[in-house]
Enzyme design. Structure first.
Site, PDB file in Angstrom:
ATOM      1  N   TYR A 142     -42.898 -22.306  56.996  1.00 14.21           N
ATOM      2  CA  TYR A 142     -42.604 -21.100  56.213  1.00 14.21           C
ATOM      3  C   TYR A 142     -43.672 -20.023  56.401  1.00 14.21           C
ATOM      4  O   TYR A 142     -43.419 -18.849  56.194  1.00 14.21           O
ATOM      5  CB  TYR A 142     -42.515 -21.431  54.710  1.00 14.21           C
ATOM      6  CG  TYR A 142     -41.144 -21.838  54.234  1.00 14.21           C
ATOM      7  CD1 TYR A 142     -40.476 -22.903  54.811  1.00 14.21           C
ATOM      8  CD2 TYR A 142     -40.526 -21.159  53.189  1.00 14.21           C
ATOM      9  CE1 TYR A 142     -39.220 -23.284  54.366  1.00 14.21           C
ATOM     10  CE2 TYR A 142     -39.267 -21.531  52.726  1.00 14.21           C
ATOM     11  CZ  TYR A 142     -38.624 -22.602  53.327  1.00 14.21           C
ATOM     12  OH  TYR A 142     -37.397 -22.979  52.881  1.00 14.21           O
ATOM     13  N   LYS A 192     -41.503 -36.152  60.400  1.00 15.38           N
ATOM     14  CA  LYS A 192     -40.922 -36.539  61.685  1.00 15.38           C
ATOM     15  C   LYS A 192     -42.069 -36.885  62.623  1.00 15.38           C
ATOM     16  O   LYS A 192     -42.312 -36.212  63.626  1.00 15.38           O
ATOM     17  CB  LYS A 192     -40.060 -35.390  62.242  1.00 15.38           C
ATOM     18  CG  LYS A 192     -38.741 -35.195  61.530  1.00 15.38           C
ATOM     19  CD  LYS A 192     -37.664 -36.199  61.964  1.00 15.38           C
ATOM     20  CE  LYS A 192     -37.173 -35.907  63.362  1.00 15.38           C
ATOM     21  NZ  LYS A 192     -36.167 -36.931  63.786  1.00 15.38           N
ATOM     22  N   ASP A 224     -35.038 -37.417  58.747  1.00 15.83           N
ATOM     23  CA  ASP A 224     -33.577 -37.505  58.963  1.00 15.83           C
ATOM     24  C   ASP A 224     -33.034 -38.786  58.327  1.00 15.83           C
ATOM     25  O   ASP A 224     -31.992 -38.784  57.665  1.00 15.83           O
ATOM     26  CB  ASP A 224     -33.222 -37.412  60.455  1.00 15.83           C
ATOM     27  CG  ASP A 224     -33.986 -38.404  61.333  1.00 15.83           C
ATOM     28  OD1 ASP A 224     -35.005 -38.981  60.872  1.00 15.83           O
ATOM     29  OD2 ASP A 224     -33.568 -38.610  62.496  1.00 15.83           O
ATOM     30  N   ASP A 248     -37.284 -28.379  51.299  1.00 18.82           N
ATOM     31  CA  ASP A 248     -36.232 -27.415  50.963  1.00 18.82           C
ATOM     32  C   ASP A 248     -34.859 -28.069  51.149  1.00 18.82           C
ATOM     33  O   ASP A 248     -33.988 -28.010  50.275  1.00 18.82           O
ATOM     34  CB  ASP A 248     -36.378 -26.189  51.876  1.00 18.82           C
ATOM     35  CG  ASP A 248     -35.321 -25.140  51.600  1.00 18.82           C
ATOM     36  OD1 ASP A 248     -35.055 -24.855  50.419  1.00 18.82           O
ATOM     37  OD2 ASP A 248     -34.743 -24.611  52.568  1.00 18.82           O
ATOM     38  N   ASP A 252     -32.138 -29.889  48.118  1.00 18.73           N
ATOM     39  CA  ASP A 252     -30.753 -29.455  47.888  1.00 18.73           C
ATOM     40  C   ASP A 252     -29.825 -30.664  47.932  1.00 18.73           C
ATOM     41  O   ASP A 252     -28.891 -30.787  47.142  1.00 18.73           O
ATOM     42  CB  ASP A 252     -30.295 -28.456  48.964  1.00 18.73           C
ATOM     43  CG  ASP A 252     -30.444 -27.008  48.507  1.00 18.73           C
ATOM     44  OD1 ASP A 252     -31.318 -26.749  47.657  1.00 18.73           O
ATOM     45  OD2 ASP A 252     -29.698 -26.144  49.000  1.00 18.73           O
TER      46      ASP A 252
HETATM   47  C1  IPM Z   1     -35.660 -22.700  47.513  1.00 18.94           C
HETATM   48  C2  IPM Z   1     -34.986 -21.571  48.221  1.00 18.94           C
HETATM   49  C3  IPM Z   1     -36.039 -20.683  48.867  1.00 18.94           C
HETATM   50  C4  IPM Z   1     -36.760 -21.497  49.920  1.00 18.94           C
HETATM   51  C5  IPM Z   1     -35.528 -19.364  49.439  1.00 18.94           C
HETATM   52  C6  IPM Z   1     -34.761 -18.548  48.415  1.00 18.94           C
HETATM   53  C7  IPM Z   1     -36.628 -18.538  50.049  1.00 18.94           C
HETATM   54  O1  IPM Z   1     -34.074 -22.054  49.140  1.00 18.94           O
HETATM   55  O2  IPM Z   1     -36.497 -22.437  46.635  1.00 18.94           O
HETATM   56  O3  IPM Z   1     -35.335 -23.853  47.800  1.00 18.94           O
HETATM   57  O4  IPM Z   1     -36.298 -21.596  51.074  1.00 18.94           O
HETATM   58  O5  IPM Z   1     -37.795 -22.052  49.594  1.00 18.94           O
HETATM   59 MG    MG Z   2     -33.765 -24.162  49.037  1.00 14.45          MG
END
Ligand code: IPM
Ligand code: MG
Length: 367
Positions: A142, A192, A224, A248, A252
């Site tokens: 990032y 990884k 993975d 990230d 999710d």
């Molecule tokens: C998160 C989001 C952010 C990230 C974006 C909005 C920059 O996806 O907080 O998970 O990638 O960290």
């Molecule tokens: Mg995210």
């Protein structure tokens, strides 16, 4: 002594409407639990861009550095898709994380009993799920240099750099081990190392830090495989520690196990400030959800649970955090549902404000 301070940054999309409900909760704690906060509000993301031409004004950044905790709603939206990269809404969020040095991002994935049927996985695989992902938040791909889009011969090349120092890995790992000590004493580190040198270093450093925590059982997984295991048998995990990008994605994935992204909070913590509290920002894991923004349909629970994390991690009010969490659990058990939580049996969903109403009523009933 003055009240602890909170800076609210509602942001874009559904951010403002879910934050309105959190403000009611904050006021409730002031009125009913003698727990008053000095709350100020400011702009971030597209909202800040519209007002100031930048997704985070320097004054807002300075305020964020001074307060005891920042509460952020969400940033981004299609309106801002064509903006130059340097002023995109997301840059505001990333600047907050970087300049406050919030290196440990705690993303719990907990499956509320009442919602186990909403998961895309079978109920017995997710019922009772309680895992904590610790995502390193201030480094890795990032932020690594070099980065950019460059000319090379007669074409362009896009470059980002995965870069981790030992100390960056060490402090993220330490956060994970500390959390594990208060949970089930298991940490799984994901990278990884089979293809990335940064992964090899990650594994080495995490293993070294673990020597300070002999009670913790440490395992390693390629990221993975970790993704696969999260959907195969998520309950094998207690604490997962991983880098910024894998974190990230994996968070999710873990969030969806619990039924809805509308339920998941997060805490981003840095080093202790002079008053002993960690630098901290709390935000729901969900985004700005432009498709439903402004319609009163959004689920405010993720944002409320983020405030509960603030009570616990910034304000040393674990009992009051548990009170709020229990109120939320209670209304869900009683069948309160926003649109994102509607099952196939249908019914009329509650609006954002109505969900706020029932949770406040449950808080009153808890006294
Ligand atoms: C998160 C989001 C952010 C990230 C974006 C909005 C920059 O996806 O907080 O998970 O990638 O960290
Ligand atoms: Mg995210």
């Amino acid at each position: 002594m003055s009240n602890p301070s909170i800076l609210i940054l509602p942001g874009d999309g559904i951010g403002p409407e879910v934050m309105d409900q959190v403000t009611r909760i904050i006021d409730w704690f002031g009125a009913k639990r003698d727990l008053a906060f000095d709350v100020s509000t400011d702009l971030v993301g597209g909202a800040a861009y519209d007002a100031h031409g930048t997704p985070l004004h320097d004054d807002t950044m300075a305020k964020a550095q001074e307060v005891d905790a920042v509460l952020l709603g969400a940033v981004g939206g299609p309106k801002y898709d064509d903006l130059d990269f340097s002023v995109k809404p997301e840059r505001g969020l990333l600047r907050l994380r970087k300049e406050m040095d919030l290196y440990a991002n705690l993303r719990p994935a907990q499956c509320f009993d009442a919602l186990a049927d909403f998961s895309s996985l079978k109920k017995d695989i997710v019922a009772g799920l309680d895992i904590m992902i610790v995502r390193e938040l201030t480094s890795g791909v990032y932020f690594g240099e070099p980065r950019g889009i460059f000319e090379e011969g007669n074409e362009r090349v896009g470059i980002n750099t995965q870069r981790y120092t030992e100390s960056e890995i060490e402090r993220a790992a330490r956060s994970a081990f500390e959390l594990a000590m208060r949970r089930n004493k298991k940490v799984c580190s994901m990278e990884k190392a089979n293809v990335m040198e940064s992964g090899i270093l990650w594994r080495e450093v995490v293993t070294k830090v673990c020597e300070e925590y002999p009670e913790v059982e440490l395992s390693h997984m390629y990221a993975d495989n970790g993704a696969m295991q999260l959907v195969r048998a998520p309950k094998q995990f207690d604490v997962i520690v991983t880098d910024n990008l894998f974190g990230d994605i994996l968070s999710d994935c873990a969030a969806m196990l619990t039924g809805s992204l509308g339920m998941l909070p997060s805490a981003s913590l840095g080093a202790p400030m002079a008053n002993g509290r960690p630098k901290a920002m709390y935000e729901p894991v969900h985004g700005s959800a432009p498709d439903i923004a402004g319609q009163g349909k959004a689920n405010p629970i993720a944002c409320m649970l983020s405030f509960a994390m603030a009570l616990r991690y910034s304000f040393d009010q674990g009992d009051e955090a548990a009170r709020l969490e229990a109120a939320i659990e209670k209304v869900l058990a009683d069948g309160a549902r926003t649109g994102d939580l509607m099952g196939p049996e249908g019914g009329t969903p509650l609006s954002t404000t109505e969900m706020g109403d029932v949770i406040l009523a449950a808080l009153d009933a808890s006294l």
